[in-house]
Design an enzyme around this catalytic site. Structure first.
Site, PDB file in Angstrom:
ATOM      1  N   ASP A 115     -39.911 -40.662  44.277  1.00 24.51           N
ATOM      2  CA  ASP A 115     -38.789 -40.696  43.355  1.00 24.51           C
ATOM      3  C   ASP A 115     -37.732 -41.613  43.953  1.00 24.51           C
ATOM      4  O   ASP A 115     -37.790 -41.981  45.119  1.00 24.51           O
ATOM      5  CB  ASP A 115     -38.251 -39.278  43.168  1.00 24.51           C
ATOM      6  CG  ASP A 115     -37.142 -39.208  42.132  1.00 24.51           C
ATOM      7  OD1 ASP A 115     -37.071 -40.132  41.289  1.00 24.51           O
ATOM      8  OD2 ASP A 115     -36.350 -38.262  42.175  1.00 24.51           O
TER       9      ASP A 115
ATOM     10  N   LYS B  38     -21.273 -39.766  25.384  1.00 23.18           N
ATOM     11  CA  LYS B  38     -21.621 -40.652  26.499  1.00 23.18           C
ATOM     12  C   LYS B  38     -23.133 -40.592  26.687  1.00 23.18           C
ATOM     13  O   LYS B  38     -23.767 -39.557  26.420  1.00 23.18           O
ATOM     14  CB  LYS B  38     -20.920 -40.224  27.787  1.00 23.18           C
ATOM     15  CG  LYS B  38     -21.391 -38.893  28.358  1.00 23.18           C
ATOM     16  CD  LYS B  38     -20.673 -38.554  29.651  1.00 23.18           C
ATOM     17  CE  LYS B  38     -21.204 -37.236  30.224  1.00 23.18           C
ATOM     18  NZ  LYS B  38     -20.484 -36.820  31.424  1.00 23.18           N
TER      19      LYS B  38
END
Length: 1181
Positions: free
Chosen positions: A388, A556
């Site tokens: 990751d 957002k």
């Protein structure tokens, strides 16, 4: 092999009737009992007192060797065929079979349950669905409960979910407003609400239900639930109603059967055990045939003196019995102590990792931890790393760096000549003294944004109002004016902190209001709705009513998502903001777009009614809510964008470059846009200028992806053929369409594949092509304990605090573990073949009667006492390596080589292991313990056994004792061979250290002490039947000629090995030999740093930011530094990535949602040819 009682948390659904929906009524146990819901007791052990023995043995004997030992034990219990006592096998066997774990402690925990108007202490196992229980601060939640009320205002409470998801930061849960006042027992006793909800499942982040109470219904979601395994924090008390109990809780539903990971060596050992058993059968057949022939031609003449037993009818039946007798005698070619020793070695290697100070992080006070003892040697064979990005390659510490508001950028610093100035520690920060509630740790360097705030520019104020209102942060006022934010992601914490410093302070949150302190004035907004985040929406919105009565939606999210939903009037601003986003991405910043919308009162009322109806539906609730969210989030007005910095961890580029040199291929998974993912690759040293190609797979259909993968493959093959021709390298053409062609690739390339393409590429029809290109595999889990919590650590096999420690874990500890284990196994098989096959040779001289050469006590103690310490010393402390290098090694003379081999041989230390990553390659290629190595050491063991038997046999046939008598007894012969064997095995070591001296000479001392004790008059007097070798040791070893035979045996068996080692070192030095020579010649010099070249790149490519986290968490996915590419090949299109204007046009045309998950790959093994031309340049394959 370590036997232990493996635990499993079984799924209750296997035993209980599947539910379609659950009905739970408060304070009504009788009602719940009609549905036969599970009680709150758990059972994690797969065994009980009755099933332990059969189930445990069944699982233990799935290992071939264990079944082999069980058969041998049964055979040894048959007196007609057994020449050995049963304890020679059963004693080691009992060490490896049993261990047990109980759930009694958990089930007996105490909980306060409301029963008949009072709180009563009940064990957890006695809690039932529908009960109302009380939790106090720092208590574990006993079951999955619906939060009813708490000691905090508005029914809030704080929980820690470390046992569920590994996250250590506190999370907020909130009761329904209608139940938040149920704080005293009388009201709780009168509560008779009914919950209709989803059936038990394992989804930790989702809950769908409806509360029916007083002729009203109220929607329930995950924010109203406290799950089993959570801990109540910072809350004095709370009450909850049990919804799921015991095995039906979400925690237990997620606890399935643990998959047991087996190493490649374990798998090979199973095959080798079968081979050895086949060899054992062959030897048994040979000796059985010999017995038949001997009994037929010789034995029948001695019937008077050696009569057959009653059950022996003829020579053939005698041969049949002899076969099984020799199977028992020769079984020590694979002793059970081998598996015990392997587990001891793995445990020791795990401690070496835990104790490594160079993998200790002072800043977080975190040491490396090996959470498993079964995979250590696999660390030395890693070929692929899947990583990751956020919190793994990066620090996950977010800092508000820049922003774009209404077409104007803020955050850069300019000098008097209007030239951009690089921000350093000496750059003066903006003065926030005008704001008494500012965070003193926050730093910003562009004073023009402060001026815009003070001028009360509407767009700037609205921008920070969005940041202060649209989030899931919870405020906590430690003292007057001292605010602390509990953020569920570091991104939200950084954005809310930025709004706080610029005068828009998020102050108070209630279930229905949000209070801000705007430029010193308290302003309260009524919270009408929260349109939560999820991985599909990639955005979050809130709907509020401001003090002027206006209804506003603030949103957002990822810029691609927000831009798709903008009003046409924001088109010009979208172009400008897009250019700013490209600049931010070029600096490796994480970006986010902000927008708002004014809502009509009548329209909102209609929409709100639809929302309330959808939120109380049980079926398809999420789909209905998503459609309503999509409807109202259209026609947004763009405000601007934010840019947050998340720096790489220390030495990430250097670590990746070093791993590439070790021929380890790296994949990184990120949720960023394709362009941003490539920028990350350049900043991490995964993508470089000197690569021949960077292939981009970005198709949206199965056919497109297939075409792109094939084009990339053909292009790589073409590059390799060209390079082969240029270098006059002849290789066979093995490039079939679907063949794995990794070993033929010389060109340097990287592969970048986006989320859509990866989903198609993993389908069965394309999987093989993707495997050809990337060779995907994963076996070992490594967790990094960072800012994101401990979830990865809890699910990992190994964990540490920084990504850079991975280099040491693999190249040092992984390589050491693999090489030590391989040397140990080779040596173990060698010594046991040498020990066991003496019986085979003896069979030809004892009438094939299955008589043993050694005393049975010597057979029992050989592996577990006499030779265990030297073998363990080799396995734990041996660091012998083997590989090749292009570095020149000057041969030395004979005397120096012999002394070097015998006395001065030292380990390759950890600094040189990191300096020469090529030392890691033999593990990847499985060179040190394979079928070929096993065959070689088997032959060596056979040869040693031959010498150990026939040298004393020949010597005793011509030797006499000092008194003139002959060496005619078998017991003297046995002691001579046994003593020679112990000395030969002890002296056959790779190098001499203090540890080796201690273990080898200590083992010899123990051998002689036990030998004289067991063959003494005293012990014979106590146990005359068990110790028949009375006085043999003192009579035999008092003869000088016997010691000469032992010396001759030792020299003949040991010297050939030394000679072979000398020839190998002198004529065919390996990389290890060369490194050792350099290491000794440079003892006083420090390690030389690798020259890992990094290229600073600039680019105008834009970044389209994407979310990638659980619903309601607001955790954002990063974008890396935007680096200009020298060569980018798209298998979909030969053209380069389009610039931002083209991207904007495509957004306006498509108006659909795009996935932004990208996967990066780089395959970069060291190229010895090119590195010899330019040693400072890395090459990748």
């Amino acid at each position: 092999m370590t036997g232990y009682m493996e635990t499993t948390q079984g799924c209750a659904c296997d035993k209980l009737v599947q539910e379609k929906e659950r009905h739970v009524k408060a304070n009504a146990r009788d009602y719940s009992e009609k549905f036969s819901y599970a009680d709150n007791s758990i059972k994690t052990s797969k065994y009980n007192i009755f099933t332990f023995l059969p189930i445990n043995l069944f699982e233990q004997f799935q290992r071939v060797a264990n079944a082999y030992f069980l058969v041998l034990l049964i055979l040894q219990l048959i007196p007609e065929i057994s020449s050995l006592s049963w304890f020679t096998t059963i004693v080691p066997l009992v060490f490896v079979l049993f261990r047990h774990k109980s759930d009694r402690q958990v089930n007996n925990r105490q909980s306060q349950v409301l029963i008949r108007g009072s709180l009563q202490n009940e064990k957890w196992m006695n809690v039932r669905v529908g009960d109302i229980i009380k939790l106090e601060n720092n208590q574990f939640v006993a079951a999955d409960i619906l939060l009813l009320s708490s000691s905090e205002p508005y029914g809030l409470c704080y929980i820690e979910t470390a046992e569920l998801d590994g996250e250590t930061n506190l999370k907020v849960r909130q009761a329904l407003t209608v139940t938040s006042h149920l704080g005293d027992l009388s009201k709780l006793m009168d509560f008779d609400g009914e919950v209709i909800c989803e059936p038990p499942n394992n989804k930790l982040d989702k809950f769908t239900g409806t509360l029916y109470w007083r002729d009203n219904k109220y929607p329930l979601d995950n924010d109203k639930m406290l799950l089993r395994g959570c801990v109540l924090r910072n809350t004095e008390w709370c009450f909850g109603m049990v919804i799921f109990a015991g095995l039906q809780t979400k925690l237990m539903q997620n606890c399935g059967r643990t998959k047991f990971k087996r190493t490649s060596i374990d798998k090979l050992m199973n095959t080798l055990v079968l081979w050895i058993f086949a060899l054992l059968v062959c030897m048994g057949v040979i000796l059985a045939i010999g017995n038949i022939i001997w009994e037929s031609q010789v034995g029948k003449s001695f019937q008077v003196f050696l009569p057959w037993d009653e059950f022996q009818r003829n020579a053939v039946f005698s041969g049949f019995l002899t076969f099984w007798s020799y199977i028992i005698i020769l079984n020590t070619v694979v002793p059970i102590s081998l598996y015990v020793s392997v587990e001891v070695l793995r445990l020791g290697h795990s401690y070496f990792i835990n104790w490594d100070r160079k993998m200790y992080c002072n800043r977080t006070d975190t040491a490396a931890e090996a959470r498993t003892t079964t995979l250590n040697e696999e660390l030395g064979q890693v070929e692929f790393i899947f990583s990751d990005k956020t919190g793994t390659l990066t620090q996950n510490i977010m800092v508000f760096s820049k922003c774009s508001i209404n077409g104007q950028t803020y955050g850069d610093v300019y000098d008097e000549f209007d030239q951009k100035v690089e921000i350093t520690e000496k750059t003066p920060c903006v003065d926030f003294s005008f704001n008494p509630l500012c965070d003193r740790k926050f730093k910003f360097y562009d004073s023009t944004l402060i001026e815009a705030i003070k001028l009360e520019q509407p767009a700037v104020q609205e921008f920070f109002r969005v940041l202060a209102l649209c989030h899931t942060v919870m405020p906590e006022e430690k003292s007057e004016g001292h605010l602390v934010y509990q953020a569920q992601s570091p991104d939200e914490g950084a954005l809310v902190t930025a709004a706080r410093n610029f005068g828009f302070v998020f102050w108070i949150r209630t279930p229905e209001t949000i209070t801000l302190c705007e430029m010193g004035k308290a302003v309260t907004y009524k919270l009408l709705a929260i349109l939560d985040f999820n991985n599909v929406r990639k955005r979050m919105s809130v709907i509020v009513r401001n003090p002027h009565g206006q209804i506003k939606l603030y949103s957002k999210g990822a810029d691609t998502i927000i831009f798709d939903r903008l009003d046409p009037s924001s088109e010009d601003l979208m172009y400008t903001t897009s250019e700013h986003l490209s600049e931010f991405a070029g600096e490796g910043l994480r970006t986010l777009a902000l927008a708002y919308k004014d809502l009509d009162e009548d329209y909102f009322e209609v929409w709100m009614k639809k929302l309330l109806f959808a939120s109380t539906e049980i079926e398809n609730r999420e789909d209905q809510l998503a459609a309503l969210y999509e409807e109202i989030e259209q026609g947004l007005m763009l405000l601007g964008a934010t840019a947050i910095e998340d720096k790489l961890q220390e030495r990430v580029p250097e670590t990746i470059a070093c791993l590439n040199l070790a021929d380890i291929k790296i994949w990184v998974l990120t949720g960023d846009k394709l362009e941003t993912a490539m920028n990350i690759g350049y900043s991490c040293n995964m993508l470089r200028d000197d690569m021949n190609e960077v292939f981009v797979i970005s198709g949206y259909t199965l056919v497109e992806v297939q075409q792109q993968l094939r084009q990339a493959k053909e292009h790589i093959l073409g590059l390799s053929r060209i390079r082969n021709a240029a270098g006059d390298i002849e290789k066979a053409d093995v490039f079939a369409d679907d063949s794995v062609f990794e070993e033929t690739i010389i060109a340097e390339y990287a592969l970048v594949i986006n989320g859509h393409s990866l989903a198609h590429a993993l389908e069965p029809q394309l999987e093989q092509i993707l495997l050809d290109l990337a060779c995907l595999s994963a076996h070992i889990g490594v967790g990094i304990s960072g800012q994101e919590g401990m979830q990865a650590v809890l699910a990992s096999d190994y964990c540490f605090a920084q990504f850079r420690y991975l280099q040491r874990l693999l190249l040092v500890h992984g390589r050491w573990s693999y090489f030590r284990m391989c040397n140990f196994l080779c040596y173990f098989f060698y010594k046991n073949f040498a020990f066991t096959l003496v019986h085979f040779w003896f069979g030809f001289f004892c009438g094939f009667s299955a008589q043993t050469v050694y005393d049975q006590w010597f057979i029992t103690l050989f592996n577990i006492v006499y030779t265990s310490l030297p073998v363990l010393a080799m396995g734990l402390f041996d660091q012998i390596l083997s590989s090749h290098t292009g570095e020149y090694f000057i041969p030395v003379d004979l005397v120096y080589c012999v002394s070097f081999l015998i006395y001065f041989l030292q380990d390759v230390n950890d600094q040189n292991s990191l300096r020469y990553p090529s030392l890691y390659k033999p593990g990847q290629q499985n060179l040190l313990f394979n079928k070929r190595q096993f065959f070689i050491y088997t032959l060596q063991g056979v040869g040693t056994s031959f010498l150990l038997f026939f040298i004393p046999y020949g010597a005793f046939s011509v030797m006499v004792k000092e008194d003139g008598s002959l060496f005619s007894d078998q017991q003297t012969f046995a002691v001579t061979i046994a003593t020679s064997l112990v000395i030969v095995i002890g002296l056959d070591t790779n190098y001499w250290t203090a540890v080796n001296h201690l273990f080898i000479w200590g083992s010899l001392t123990v051998y002689f002490a036990i030998l004289f004790a067991m063959q003494s008059d005293g012990i014979f007097g106590i146990f005359p039947r068990n110790f028949p070798f009375i006085g043999t040791a003192r009579n035999c070893l008092s003869e000088k000629s016997v010691w000469l035979v032992i010396l001759l045996n030792t020299v003949v068996c040991v010297v050939p090995g030394l000679a072979v080692s000398f020839v190998r070192v002198d004529l065919y030095p390996t990389l290890t030999d060369k490194v050792r020579h350099l290491q000794q010649s440079r003892k006083k010099q420090g390690p030389q740093a690798q020259n890992l070249r990094r290229v600073r790149r600039t680019s105008s490519r834009r970044s389209a930011y994407a979310f990638s986290h659980q619903q309601g968490y607001g955790e954002l996915i990063t974008s890396g530094k935007n680096m200009r590419m020298s060569t980018v090949s798209s298998a979909h299109s030969p053209e380069r990535t389009p610039h931002s204007s083209n991207w904007i046009e495509s957004v306006l045309k498509r108006k659909n949602e795009v996935s932004c998950t990208s996967d990066e790959s780089i395959r970069a093994p060291e190229s010895s040819d090119r590195s010899s031309q330019n040693p400072n340049q890395e090459h990748t394959e």
